[in-house]
Design a protein around this motif. Sequence first.
Motif, PDB file in Angstrom:
ATOM      1  N   UNK A 166       0.849  -1.175   0.000  1.00 24.03           N
ATOM      2  CA  UNK A 166       0.000   0.000   0.000  1.00 24.03           C
ATOM      3  C   UNK A 166       0.895   1.239   0.000  1.00 24.03           C
ATOM      4  N   UNK A 167       0.530   2.200  -0.837  1.00 26.77           N
ATOM      5  CA  UNK A 167       1.289   3.434  -0.972  1.00 26.77           C
ATOM      6  C   UNK A 167       0.390   4.606  -0.594  1.00 26.77           C
ATOM      7  N   UNK A 168       0.867   5.453   0.314  1.00 29.40           N
ATOM      8  CA  UNK A 168       0.118   6.660   0.684  1.00 29.40           C
ATOM      9  C   UNK A 168       0.421   7.742  -0.327  1.00 29.40           C
ATOM     10  N   UNK A 169      -0.616   8.372  -0.858  1.00 29.74           N
ATOM     11  CA  UNK A 169      -0.454   9.420  -1.864  1.00 29.74           C
ATOM     12  C   UNK A 169      -1.149  10.686  -1.401  1.00 29.74           C
ATOM     13  N   UNK A 170      -0.547  11.826  -1.704  1.00 29.88           N
ATOM     14  CA  UNK A 170      -1.185  13.121  -1.496  1.00 29.88           C
ATOM     15  C   UNK A 170      -1.351  13.733  -2.877  1.00 29.88           C
ATOM     16  N   UNK A 171      -2.575  14.020  -3.254  1.00 33.70           N
ATOM     17  CA  UNK A 171      -2.886  14.546  -4.572  1.00 33.70           C
ATOM     18  C   UNK A 171      -3.425  15.962  -4.468  1.00 33.70           C
ATOM     19  N   UNK A 172      -3.078  16.785  -5.450  1.00 40.62           N
ATOM     20  CA  UNK A 172      -3.628  18.126  -5.554  1.00 40.62           C
ATOM     21  C   UNK A 172      -4.347  18.203  -6.897  1.00 40.62           C
ATOM     22  N   UNK A 173      -5.578  18.671  -6.874  1.00 35.38           N
ATOM     23  CA  UNK A 173      -6.384  18.767  -8.089  1.00 35.38           C
ATOM     24  C   UNK A 173      -6.079  20.087  -8.792  1.00 35.38           C
ATOM     25  N   UNK A 174      -5.797  19.996 -10.091  1.00 33.19           N
ATOM     26  CA  UNK A 174      -5.569  21.193 -10.899  1.00 33.19           C
ATOM     27  C   UNK A 174      -6.832  21.612 -11.636  1.00 33.19           C
ATOM     28  N   UNK A 175      -6.765  22.787 -12.267  1.00 31.56           N
ATOM     29  CA  UNK A 175      -7.930  23.303 -13.000  1.00 31.56           C
ATOM     30  C   UNK A 175      -8.336  22.380 -14.152  1.00 31.56           C
ATOM     31  N   UNK A 176      -7.367  21.811 -14.843  1.00 33.64           N
ATOM     32  CA  UNK A 176      -7.664  20.907 -15.955  1.00 33.64           C
ATOM     33  C   UNK A 176      -8.396  19.671 -15.456  1.00 33.64           C
ATOM     34  N   UNK A 177      -7.954  19.120 -14.327  1.00 30.57           N
ATOM     35  CA  UNK A 177      -8.584  17.912 -13.771  1.00 30.57           C
ATOM     36  C   UNK A 177      -9.995  18.207 -13.280  1.00 30.57           C
ATOM     37  N   UNK A 178     -10.205  19.404 -12.765  1.00 32.44           N
ATOM     38  CA  UNK A 178     -11.543  19.784 -12.297  1.00 32.44           C
ATOM     39  C   UNK A 178     -12.545  19.689 -13.450  1.00 32.44           C
ATOM     40  N   UNK A 179     -12.133  20.082 -14.634  1.00 31.93           N
ATOM     41  CA  UNK A 179     -13.025  20.062 -15.794  1.00 31.93           C
ATOM     42  C   UNK A 179     -13.090  18.685 -16.453  1.00 31.93           C
ATOM     43  N   UNK A 180     -12.022  17.916 -16.339  1.00 25.81           N
ATOM     44  CA  UNK A 180     -11.901  16.646 -17.073  1.00 25.81           C
ATOM     45  C   UNK A 180     -12.611  15.466 -16.406  1.00 25.81           C
ATOM     46  N   UNK A 181     -12.615  15.418 -15.083  1.00 30.37           N
ATOM     47  CA  UNK A 181     -13.097  14.220 -14.375  1.00 30.37           C
ATOM     48  C   UNK A 181     -14.423  14.449 -13.653  1.00 30.37           C
ATOM     49  N   UNK A 182     -15.275  13.439 -13.693  1.00 28.01           N
ATOM     50  CA  UNK A 182     -16.564  13.503 -13.002  1.00 28.01           C
ATOM     51  C   UNK A 182     -16.430  13.228 -11.511  1.00 28.01           C
ATOM     52  N   UNK A 183     -15.368  12.469 -11.132  1.00 28.19           N
ATOM     53  CA  UNK A 183     -15.176  12.146  -9.717  1.00 28.19           C
ATOM     54  C   UNK A 183     -13.682  12.059  -9.396  1.00 28.19           C
ATOM     55  N   UNK A 184     -13.377  12.140  -8.118  1.00 27.41           N
ATOM     56  CA  UNK A 184     -11.985  11.974  -7.673  1.00 27.41           C
ATOM     57  C   UNK A 184     -11.499  10.573  -8.041  1.00 27.41           C
ATOM     58  N   UNK A 185     -12.382   9.582  -7.975  1.00 28.39           N
ATOM     59  CA  UNK A 185     -11.987   8.226  -8.338  1.00 28.39           C
ATOM     60  C   UNK A 185     -11.557   8.156  -9.804  1.00 28.39           C
ATOM     61  N   UNK A 186     -12.290   8.811 -10.695  1.00 22.53           N
ATOM     62  CA  UNK A 186     -11.910   8.830 -12.114  1.00 22.53           C
ATOM     63  C   UNK A 186     -10.511   9.422 -12.275  1.00 22.53           C
TER      64      UNK A 186
END
Length: 92
Positions: free
Chosen positions: A1-21
Amino acid sequence: MVKMKLVVGKTEEKKYASVMDMIQDRFDHSYSFCGGQGSCGKCKVAVEKKNDQPLTSSEIEHLTEKEIQKQIRLACRIKPVAGMMIDCDLCL
């Protein structure tokens, strides 16, 4: 198991319907046990910033009060928002 810290960018906000996607696309990793339907409650992530979306009925069903207080959400039910910071565990 790997712990990840993600930051959402403006492009991702428009591209994905969910954080899982977003997680599945970024890491070519299946993060879903129920196909993203919100029925299994397995895709829990901690949202540190920009978590002002109301809880869904699936989240109310699958999250404990303690998890809700700690800003835990279901990745399949929450939409990515630019600036959102997410902690998740991935089995890579």
